[in-house]
Design a protein around this motif. Sequence first.
Motif, PDB file in Angstrom:
ATOM      1  N   ILE A  22      71.167 -28.117 -92.090  1.00 31.24           N
ATOM      2  CA  ILE A  22      70.240 -28.109 -90.466  1.00 31.24           C
ATOM      3  C   ILE A  22      71.157 -29.390 -89.498  1.00 31.24           C
ATOM      4  CG2 ILE A  22      68.575 -30.240 -89.238  1.00 31.24           C
ATOM      5  CD1 ILE A  22      67.054 -29.966 -91.696  1.00 31.24           C
ATOM      6  N   ASP A  23      71.515 -28.736 -88.707  1.00 31.26           N
ATOM      7  CA  ASP A  23      72.769 -29.177 -87.827  1.00 31.26           C
ATOM      8  C   ASP A  23      72.568 -31.285 -87.058  1.00 31.26           C
ATOM      9  OD1 ASP A  23      74.484 -30.293 -85.355  1.00 31.26           O
ATOM     10  OD2 ASP A  23      73.236 -29.195 -84.143  1.00 31.26           O
ATOM     11  N   GLY A  24      73.367 -32.074 -87.621  1.00 29.90           N
ATOM     12  CA  GLY A  24      73.634 -33.656 -87.574  1.00 29.90           C
ATOM     13  C   GLY A  24      72.588 -33.499 -86.157  1.00 29.90           C
ATOM     14  N   PHE A  25      73.614 -33.558 -85.599  1.00 27.62           N
ATOM     15  CA  PHE A  25      73.237 -33.971 -83.466  1.00 27.62           C
ATOM     16  C   PHE A  25      72.115 -33.167 -83.357  1.00 27.62           C
ATOM     17  CE2 PHE A  25      73.191 -32.538 -79.067  1.00 27.62           C
ATOM     18  CZ  PHE A  25      73.387 -33.565 -78.949  1.00 27.62           C
ATOM     19  N   GLN A  26      71.246 -32.442 -84.168  1.00 25.69           N
ATOM     20  CA  GLN A  26      70.379 -32.230 -83.504  1.00 25.69           C
ATOM     21  C   GLN A  26      69.005 -32.741 -84.178  1.00 25.69           C
ATOM     22  OE1 GLN A  26      69.107 -29.777 -81.571  1.00 25.69           O
ATOM     23  NE2 GLN A  26      66.866 -28.894 -81.670  1.00 25.69           N
ATOM     24  N   GLN A  27      69.453 -33.101 -85.980  1.00 22.27           N
ATOM     25  CA  GLN A  27      68.541 -33.930 -86.227  1.00 22.27           C
ATOM     26  C   GLN A  27      68.423 -35.082 -85.708  1.00 22.27           C
ATOM     27  OE1 GLN A  27      67.045 -32.633 -88.895  1.00 22.27           O
ATOM     28  NE2 GLN A  27      65.735 -34.847 -89.286  1.00 22.27           N
ATOM     29  N   ARG A  80      65.197 -39.338 -82.442  1.00 18.56           N
ATOM     30  CA  ARG A  80      64.748 -40.124 -81.369  1.00 18.56           C
ATOM     31  C   ARG A  80      63.423 -40.096 -81.099  1.00 18.56           C
ATOM     32  NH1 ARG A  80      70.296 -39.662 -80.467  1.00 18.56           N
ATOM     33  NH2 ARG A  80      70.107 -37.689 -79.360  1.00 18.56           N
ATOM     34  N   ALA A  81      63.515 -38.797 -80.488  1.00 12.23           N
ATOM     35  CA  ALA A  81      62.174 -38.351 -80.804  1.00 12.23           C
ATOM     36  C   ALA A  81      60.766 -39.187 -81.111  1.00 12.23           C
ATOM     37  CB  ALA A  81      61.792 -37.229 -79.681  1.00 12.23           C
ATOM     38  N   VAL A  82      60.947 -38.738 -82.540  1.00 10.36           N
ATOM     39  CA  VAL A  82      59.592 -39.276 -83.009  1.00 10.36           C
ATOM     40  C   VAL A  82      59.829 -40.796 -83.160  1.00 10.36           C
ATOM     41  CG1 VAL A  82      59.595 -39.563 -85.830  1.00 10.36           C
ATOM     42  CG2 VAL A  82      60.076 -37.352 -85.234  1.00 10.36           C
ATOM     43  N   ALA A  83      61.322 -41.059 -83.083  1.00  9.62           N
ATOM     44  CA  ALA A  83      61.159 -43.372 -82.714  1.00  9.62           C
ATOM     45  C   ALA A  83      60.697 -43.357 -81.917  1.00  9.62           C
ATOM     46  CB  ALA A  83      61.981 -43.655 -82.509  1.00  9.62           C
ATOM     47  N   ALA A 132      56.467 -31.975 -88.603  1.00  6.65           N
ATOM     48  CA  ALA A 132      56.684 -30.127 -88.267  1.00  6.65           C
ATOM     49  C   ALA A 132      58.534 -30.363 -87.692  1.00  6.65           C
ATOM     50  CB  ALA A 132      55.288 -30.196 -87.884  1.00  6.65           C
ATOM     51  N   VAL A 133      58.479 -31.185 -86.692  1.00  2.00           N
ATOM     52  CA  VAL A 133      59.076 -31.504 -86.017  1.00  2.00           C
ATOM     53  C   VAL A 133      60.664 -31.620 -86.651  1.00  2.00           C
ATOM     54  CG1 VAL A 133      60.503 -31.544 -83.692  1.00  2.00           C
ATOM     55  CG2 VAL A 133      58.478 -31.556 -83.739  1.00  2.00           C
ATOM     56  N   GLU A 134      60.395 -32.237 -88.174  1.00  2.00           N
ATOM     57  CA  GLU A 134      61.192 -32.654 -88.722  1.00  2.00           C
ATOM     58  C   GLU A 134      61.406 -31.138 -89.361  1.00  2.00           C
ATOM     59  OE1 GLU A 134      60.755 -37.744 -89.173  1.00  2.00           O
ATOM     60  OE2 GLU A 134      59.883 -36.325 -90.061  1.00  2.00           O
ATOM     61  N   GLU A 135      60.825 -31.051 -90.329  1.00  2.00           N
ATOM     62  CA  GLU A 135      61.626 -29.728 -90.792  1.00  2.00           C
ATOM     63  C   GLU A 135      61.987 -28.671 -90.462  1.00  2.00           C
ATOM     64  OE1 GLU A 135      58.166 -29.332 -93.395  1.00  2.00           O
ATOM     65  OE2 GLU A 135      56.818 -30.294 -93.918  1.00  2.00           O
TER      66      GLU A 135
END
Length: 314
Positions: free
Chosen positions: A160-165, A170-173, A211-214
């Motif tokens: 998984i791309d670290g930047f995308q993660q 940030r979006a989840v927070a 779901a977005v985190e996965e």
Amino acid sequence: MARRYGGKYSPQDGGPPPQGYPGVAPGRALPMGAPPPHPLARRTGWLLVAAIPFLGQAFGGGPEALVRGIGAFALIGGGVWLLREGLRAEAAWMARKVARRPAIPRKIFGSVVFGAGLALGAQAPEMGLAGAIVVGAVGAALSLAAFGPDPMKDKGMEGIDGFQQDRVARAVAEGEKHLTEMRDAIRRAQDPLLSARVERFAATAQDLFRAVEEDPGDLASARRYMGVYLMGARDATVKFADLWTATRDAKARSDYEALLTDLEGNFTARTQSLIAGGREGLEIEIDVLRDRLAREGVVTPKLPDPTKEPSAGQ
């Protein structure tokens, strides 16, 4: 004799907790959206109880004994708090399929602080400094052995791309912040049914977060739900709570509950769409790989369809 009503859809009876949550007894209610409790979380309280004798030794022995006793109890209390926070972070890490390791190893730091408290409390003329250090080291080692170290690696983030993660985090927070503000606002209404209704919607929204985190690639299609829509739900909740507290308007309550129902349906549909999209992407990758193997002259066996029943002759 009066009996409290409870059932599958009653907010007072949360039903059995989801499977896979350690430390939750069968049939015990688990608040929606809350991370599962760690099975060792309750044991930390006994460490603080065991430190109470240091307070008794602090009085009646002069200024040195006062500082030593209160300081030892304060250090042990701080260590217990760090251990508890570390266990809470580990429980959240265990509950998710995709998770980063805790930024601060709280359980390790808590064990060190706990050992320092024991060393300070055990420092007496007959024991000496060396003996106190030994007591502190043994206490820290036993604490670390009892509660274990913190998770030291990320989980489910291979490839998984670290930047995308980081963007997803940030979006989840941001989404979690909106949900917390919704909970705080509806709490002013002092209505357990409304609070339970908001918690149910929060659990649906958090399913979308997971779901977005996965699959961080789904962030673009889910960002509006995690930001704009949740912000609107928060604003509506704040206005409804103010109106309901002042007027107890049944029409406003009905409209607000209908809004939550509509939002819940949309969030559920979006989550299912993301899951279906991931399954479709997997099927495409499998087909592409099979085509490449076929061009190389490698024949791949046809896997049986698990949804079809085998025939009698097979």
